[in-house]
Scaffold this motif. Structure first.
Motif, PDB file in Angstrom:
ATOM      1  N   LYS A 107       0.962  -1.170  -0.239  1.00  0.00           N
ATOM      2  CA  LYS A 107       0.054  -0.097  -0.136  1.00  0.00           C
ATOM      3  C   LYS A 107       0.870   1.263   0.081  1.00  0.00           C
ATOM      4  CE  LYS A 107      -4.166  -2.091   2.409  1.00  0.00           C
ATOM      5  NZ  LYS A 107      -4.594  -2.140   3.549  1.00  0.00           N
ATOM      6  N   ARG A 108       1.851   1.128   0.697  1.00  0.00           N
ATOM      7  CA  ARG A 108       2.918   2.333   0.927  1.00  0.00           C
ATOM      8  C   ARG A 108       3.603   2.604  -0.558  1.00  0.00           C
ATOM      9  NH1 ARG A 108       6.556   1.046   4.939  1.00  0.00           N
ATOM     10  NH2 ARG A 108       7.943   0.450   3.288  1.00  0.00           N
ATOM     11  N   ASP A 109       3.960   1.471  -0.898  1.00  0.00           N
ATOM     12  CA  ASP A 109       4.468   1.655  -2.542  1.00  0.00           C
ATOM     13  C   ASP A 109       3.452   2.286  -3.355  1.00  0.00           C
ATOM     14  OD1 ASP A 109       6.951   0.580  -1.564  1.00  0.00           O
ATOM     15  OD2 ASP A 109       6.401  -1.554  -2.305  1.00  0.00           O
ATOM     16  N   TYR A 110       2.236   1.781  -3.385  1.00  0.00           N
ATOM     17  CA  TYR A 110       1.068   2.551  -4.307  1.00  0.00           C
ATOM     18  C   TYR A 110       0.939   4.034  -3.919  1.00  0.00           C
ATOM     19  CZ  TYR A 110      -3.381   3.393  -6.188  1.00  0.00           C
ATOM     20  OH  TYR A 110      -4.518   4.044  -6.730  1.00  0.00           O
ATOM     21  N   ARG A 111       0.950   4.216  -2.696  1.00  0.00           N
ATOM     22  CA  ARG A 111       0.721   5.667  -2.247  1.00  0.00           C
ATOM     23  C   ARG A 111       2.025   6.790  -2.985  1.00  0.00           C
ATOM     24  NH1 ARG A 111      -0.828   3.926   3.409  1.00  0.00           N
ATOM     25  NH2 ARG A 111      -2.959   3.602   3.195  1.00  0.00           N
ATOM     26  N   ILE A 112       3.423   5.899  -2.848  1.00  0.00           N
ATOM     27  CA  ILE A 112       4.538   6.640  -3.119  1.00  0.00           C
ATOM     28  C   ILE A 112       4.501   6.873  -4.749  1.00  0.00           C
ATOM     29  CG2 ILE A 112       7.182   6.420  -3.557  1.00  0.00           C
ATOM     30  CD1 ILE A 112       7.043   5.042  -0.870  1.00  0.00           C
ATOM     31  N   SER A 113       3.897   5.682  -5.448  1.00  0.00           N
ATOM     32  CA  SER A 113       3.731   5.988  -6.883  1.00  0.00           C
ATOM     33  C   SER A 113       2.733   6.990  -7.225  1.00  0.00           C
ATOM     34  CB  SER A 113       3.118   4.625  -7.309  1.00  0.00           C
ATOM     35  OG  SER A 113       4.212   3.506  -7.172  1.00  0.00           O
ATOM     36  N   GLU A 114       1.716   7.122  -6.364  1.00  0.00           N
ATOM     37  CA  GLU A 114       0.545   8.106  -6.541  1.00  0.00           C
ATOM     38  C   GLU A 114       0.952   9.490  -6.407  1.00  0.00           C
ATOM     39  OE1 GLU A 114      -3.672   8.946  -4.851  1.00  0.00           O
ATOM     40  OE2 GLU A 114      -3.142   6.946  -4.977  1.00  0.00           O
ATOM     41  N   VAL A 115       1.742   9.802  -5.407  1.00  0.00           N
ATOM     42  CA  VAL A 115       2.470  11.027  -5.141  1.00  0.00           C
ATOM     43  C   VAL A 115       3.591  11.199  -6.268  1.00  0.00           C
ATOM     44  CG1 VAL A 115       4.211  12.134  -3.435  1.00  0.00           C
ATOM     45  CG2 VAL A 115       2.351  10.798  -2.616  1.00  0.00           C
TER      46      VAL A 115
END
Length: 169
Positions: A107-115
């Motif tokens: 989930k954190r990786d997904y959020r980082i990608s989104e940012v």
């Protein structure tokens, strides 16, 4: 050495004595037989010791079996099974915790990608705004030049004098 016992050599430098090839082969054969005999004796000794060790182990197991009561055995076996089950439960909990950590990490990786995508879009927008501002600066410069030209035209028109005297009769 010839039959008379004299050495026959060619040249002026004497050579050292060397054994005959038959003697060398006989020496190697003798040593080979001695090694084989030693290995056989060692094998017999070793086999005897292994057999004795197996007999001693069987006897010791029998003695242990008679010394431990069935109740004690069952109690120790129960404790062992309990400890094994506790270890398995702990391992299962650890696996679940690891899975939860991996899920959170995903989930954190997904959020980082989104940012990163948002930052890229903002960068693109800033670049577009910068381009638009450059164009506006160009337009303002052209308008200033036209205004300056218009002022020059107005000055020419203000200084224009119309009419005059007719010098022809």
């Amino acid at each position: 050495v010839n039959q008379s016992g004299f050495k026959l050599e060619k040249g002026t430098i004497p050579t050292d004595w060397t054994p005959a090839p038959e003697d060398v082969v006989l020496d190697y054969t003798t040593k080979d037989n001695e090694i084989k005999t030693t290995i056989s004796q060692y094998q017999e000794t070793t086999n005897g010791k292994v057999s004795k060790a197996q007999t001693d182990a069987t006897t010791a197991l029998g003695q242990i079996e008679t010394k431990i009561s069935k109740t004690e055995y069952n109690q120790k076996t129960g404790e062992l099974l309990h400890n094994i089950n506790e270890a398995k439960d702990t391992a299962d909990k650890s696996l679940k915790t690891i899975a939860d950590i991996q899920e959170a990490d995903g989930k954190r990786d997904y959020r980082i990608s989104e940012v990163e995508r948002t930052a890229g879009a903002i960068k693109s927008t800033v670049s577009d705004l910068s381009t638009a501002q450059d164009k506006q600066s160009g337009y303002i410069s052209k308008l200033q030049q036209r205004a300056d030209g218009f002022d020059a035209t107005v000055t020419k028109v203000d200084n224009l004098s119309v009419g005059g005297r007719n010098l022809f009769l």
